[in-house]
Every structure is written in C-alpha cells, then in structure tokens.
Write a protein that holds these residues in place. Structure first.
Motif, PDB file in Angstrom:
ATOM      1  N   CYS A  83       0.549  -0.737   0.135  1.00 29.53           N
ATOM      2  CA  CYS A  83      -0.547   0.405  -0.156  1.00 29.53           C
ATOM      3  C   CYS A  83       1.002   0.909   0.238  1.00 29.53           C
ATOM      4  O   CYS A  83       1.850   1.458   0.838  1.00 29.53           O
TER       5      CYS A  83
ATOM      6  N   GLN B 217       0.189   4.024   0.917  1.00 33.95           N
ATOM      7  CA  GLN B 217       0.446   4.958   2.420  1.00 33.95           C
ATOM      8  C   GLN B 217       0.819   4.148   3.005  1.00 33.95           C
ATOM      9  O   GLN B 217       1.122   5.020   4.291  1.00 33.95           O
ATOM     10  N   CYS B 218       0.402   2.948   3.867  1.00 33.97           N
ATOM     11  CA  CYS B 218       1.132   2.372   4.868  1.00 33.97           C
ATOM     12  C   CYS B 218       1.888   1.998   5.116  1.00 33.97           C
ATOM     13  O   CYS B 218       2.674   0.929   5.952  1.00 33.97           O
TER      14      CYS B 218
ATOM     15  N   CYS C  21      -6.891  -0.202   0.277  1.00 31.95           N
ATOM     16  CA  CYS C  21      -5.616  -1.638   0.968  1.00 31.95           C
ATOM     17  C   CYS C  21      -7.229  -1.555   2.271  1.00 31.95           C
ATOM     18  O   CYS C  21      -7.423  -0.688   3.126  1.00 31.95           O
TER      19      CYS C  21
ATOM     20  N   LYS D   2      -5.547  -1.909   5.418  1.00 36.66           N
ATOM     21  CA  LYS D   2      -5.580  -2.369   6.652  1.00 36.66           C
ATOM     22  C   LYS D   2      -5.556  -0.537   7.650  1.00 36.66           C
ATOM     23  O   LYS D   2      -6.092  -0.423   7.871  1.00 36.66           O
ATOM     24  N   CYS D   3      -5.417   0.284   6.135  1.00 32.58           N
ATOM     25  CA  CYS D   3      -5.770   2.116   5.890  1.00 32.58           C
ATOM     26  C   CYS D   3      -7.008   2.644   5.388  1.00 32.58           C
ATOM     27  O   CYS D   3      -6.962   3.406   6.176  1.00 32.58           O
TER      28      CYS D   3
HETATM   29 ZN   LIG Z   1      -3.109   0.845   3.787  1.00 37.39          ZN
END
Ligand SMILES: [Zn+2]
Ligand SMILES: [Zn+2]
Length: 417
Positions: free
Chosen positions: A181, A183-184, A200, A202-203
């Motif tokens: 990802c 972002q994370c 994503c 996760k985030c």
């Molecule tokens: Zn993410």
C-alpha cells in the motif's frame, strides 16, 4: 333483467402467475466472464457484501460458511475475525482449485441463483494445475487500472489474473503489479473481514493512481518485460477460455501432449525432448509417465519454448512446428533479450530514472527504494543504486525516517487514547 350473452365480460385469469425462484442474495452479475480480465471470486463476494451493506466477513460467516457447518451455534457466525470461522489458509485459496473453493462457489451459486461463478476461480483447471505456487498469498493490483475504472465511472473490482503468482505485470499497462500500500506500506491478503476492491485493507487508502509519467518515453522497459508480458497473456487467455470447456481438462492431458510433442520433434525420444526443454531428466520422465505434473511456472516455460499457448497444450493441440524452427525462435529470443538488456540502460532511461528518483524525494509519503523500483518498472532496487548511489541512499533514509516517525506518532496516539 335480460342478460346479453353476446357481451364480452372482463376476463379474469384465476391461474396463479408463475414467479421465478427468488435468490437469498442479490443475483449480482460477475464482471468479465470470457475475458482475460474476469473477476476473482474474492472480489465478487466483496462486491456482493457491499451490495447488501454488510462487511464481507459477516456475509461469509452468516450465509456461506453456515451452509457447510454442522453446528447450530449461531454465535460462531458473528465472530469479529473471519479467520476464526474460515481459516486463513482457506481464505487465501478461494480463487484457486481447492475443495474449499469448490464449496465456496457452490454455496454462492445457490445463494445468488447463478451458475457461472466457477469461472471466477481456477476450478476449470483443477486437474492440470497443482496448487503449489499457483496463487499469491498477498493481494496485488494495478493502480492505473483502478484509477482508469474510477475516472470512467466503471465498477471497481479485482481480476482473477492479478491473483496468480506467476503474473507480475498488468496485461493492459505492462507495468509491475503492486502489493504494498502506498499509504501504510503494508501488504494484505485478498479477502478479509472488511475487504473492499480498490481500497487498502489495512488503512482504507484508495489504491488507484497513475504511473509516473517520467518514464513514458522509455519503450525499452516493456521490451525487457517480454517474458512477463507473455506469461500474463498466456494466463489471461487461459482464464478467458475456461467458459468454452464443456468438461474440465483431465490430468493425463499433460502426458498425452508430451508424448505427441516427442513423436513430432524428437522421434519419440522423451529424454531428447526433456533436454531441449531444459527440464530435469527424472522430473520429465515422471511427467511423461503421468505420475506427477508440472507446476504452473514449469508449464509456462514448456509452452513458451514450444511456442504454443497454454490452452492449446492442455487441450493436447500440438503446434505443427519443427525442432529447427523452435531452435531459431529460441536464439532470436535470447538475442532480443541480450539487446534489450543493453538498451535498457540507455542514456535516456538513466536520465528518466534519475529524474524520477529526485521527484520521489519530494513525495508526501516517501516510498521505499523497492517500491520506487517496482513503480518505475524495475524488478529490484539494484538498478536504482547503480544509477545514483547518493539519491538511492537519500530515498532509503527518508523512507526509514518516515516509518520511524509514523510508528512514534501511532504509539503516542495509542498512549494518549
Ligand atoms: Zn494501506
Ligand atoms: Zn493496469
């Protein structure tokens, strides 16, 4: 009162209208059946859950899993973690050829009253594709595909092709698939409690985006990925043609094809064919006898060397070609590869890569060197280090500092919370 028998009264049809059977879940249309971009079953079930406004984990636990569960304990369907009811291994195998995939498809077909959901998995090829190295463990995607679909208001979904471990690039854009990802910086599995195609796990960040335009003028990148493009095309064709098979290709298709190729190319000499295909002698004998079958990466290499498609090979359709012609094709390919590896480092490429590395230093969420390398079409970060050691070091440091800072902020937030 006189009754006029000639007058036509309103006719009432007292027969009950025929109502087609109702499905328990929406009869949602899968995307791309019969094309290389056919949807995966994990993407389909995630979209189905979204259509019902429930988390995909809840849908699977409450509707699908209970079809196979012997227990009447309703509580087990509402565990917050999908892994507790379905098992992490099985969740990862749902797009493949496993018994669990078969059960999952059967349950979804029943619940949606569809009969075509098996084409969203590899079940058609269950007899001829061993599960080893077949599917990725982590989800992979093409950011450009997602972005283009969103920009043109198309449905966001995840193609089955992206779930195959052998497929490294997007068939449409010829760029490496992403699995981290932006972002994370985390990887994640293809299906979980709250999976949404395009986001994503996760985030919840949007995974679409445009590739750096800096490298648009570097045609050699696509050239150096010739093998990856061939693999993605061959497997895309395999997925698209699954719908044309009346019955699944049997396991002995492979040793039948090997025998026919041996007869055509090496006068029936199996060892000679094995040497030509560069396969270990004993392994090739086992394939020929049908006691084992090649895993997908081996099957791809055989088909590539024999200049045939995987679909034709599995249908025992033999490419009418001579050994001499194949040898000429092989030498042309290796010449092209040598040439492309030289031009890959042309001055133009180096300058474009250097510019992209400089740009990366100003990104709000700094990428790691590996992420940047993938984004630019390289298979590892080594070429970037080679092109500019100082820039590579700066990118690495920035990504590490950013990750440390992020951990500290998260830690502080938890502590305050
Ligand atoms: Zn993410
Ligand atoms: Zn793409």
């Amino acid at each position: 009162m006189k009754v006029d028998v000639n007058q036509t009264d309103e006719l009432w049809d007292l027969e009950r209208p025929k109502i087609p059977p109702r499905s328990s879940l929406f009869h949602l249309e899968p995307i791309g059946i019969g094309t290389p971009y056919v949807e995966s079953i994990t993407s389909y079930v995630a979209r189905l859950a979204e259509a019902h406004s429930v988390a995909v984990g809840t849908l699977i636990a409450a509707e699908i899993h209970k079809k196979f569960s012997k227990s009447d304990d309703i509580q087990q369907y509402y565990y917050p973690s999908l892994v507790k009811v379905y098992g992490q291994y099985y969740i990862k195998s749902l797009n493949g050829t496993s018994v669990k995939a078969k059960q999952f498809v059967a349950a979804l077909n029943q619940l949606t009253l569809r009969d075509d959901l098996e084409f969203l998995t590899l079940l058609t090829w269950a007899e001829v594709l061993p599960s080893q190295e077949l599917l990725r463990t982590d989800f992979a995607w093409c950011p450009q595909c997602y972005q283009e679909w969103r920009d043109s208001s198309k449905v966001i979904y995840s193609p089955l092709l992206w779930s195959l471990q052998s497929v490294n690039i997007c068939l449409e854009h010829h760029r490496p698939l992403q699995s981290i990802c932006p972002q994370c910086h985390q990887k994640f599995v293809p299906l979980w409690q709250t999976t949404r195609p395009g986001y994503c796990l996760k985030c919840d960040a949007w995974l679409g985006g445009h590739y750096s335009s800096v490298l648009q003028h570097c045609p050699n990148i696509a050239q150096s990925l010739e093998w990856d493009i061939w693999v993605a095309s061959a497997l895309g064709e395999l997925l698209s043609k699954a719908v044309l098979f009346n019955s699944i290709p049997p396991r002995d298709s492979i040793n039948k094809a090997i025998k026919l190729y041996a007869n055509q190319l090496t006068n029936g000499n199996i060892s000679a064919l094995g040497r030509f295909l560069r396969v270990n002698h004993y392994k090739f004998l086992h394939w020929h006898q049908g006691s084992t079958i090649p895993i997908i990466s081996e099957l791809l290499k055989i088909c590539y060397t024999l200049s045939t498609s995987v679909v034709d090979f599995l249908q025992v359709k033999v490419n009418q070609i001579t050994l001499d012609k194949l040898a000429i094709l092989a030498s042309k390919t290796s010449q092209r590869r040598r040439k492309s590896s030289v031009t890959y480092s042309s001055r133009q490429d180096i300058e474009a890569t250097r510019a992209a590395m400089q740009q990366a230093l100003f990104e709000e969420h700094p990428p790691t060197l590996t992420q940047l390398a993938y984004r630019l079409g390289y298979k590892s970060y080594s070429p970037l280090t080679h092109i500019s050691k100082s820039l590579a070091t700066a990118i690495k440091k920035r990504a590490t500092d950013y990750a440390t800072l992020k951990r500290q902020v998260q830690g502080a937030t938890r502590w305050l919370g």
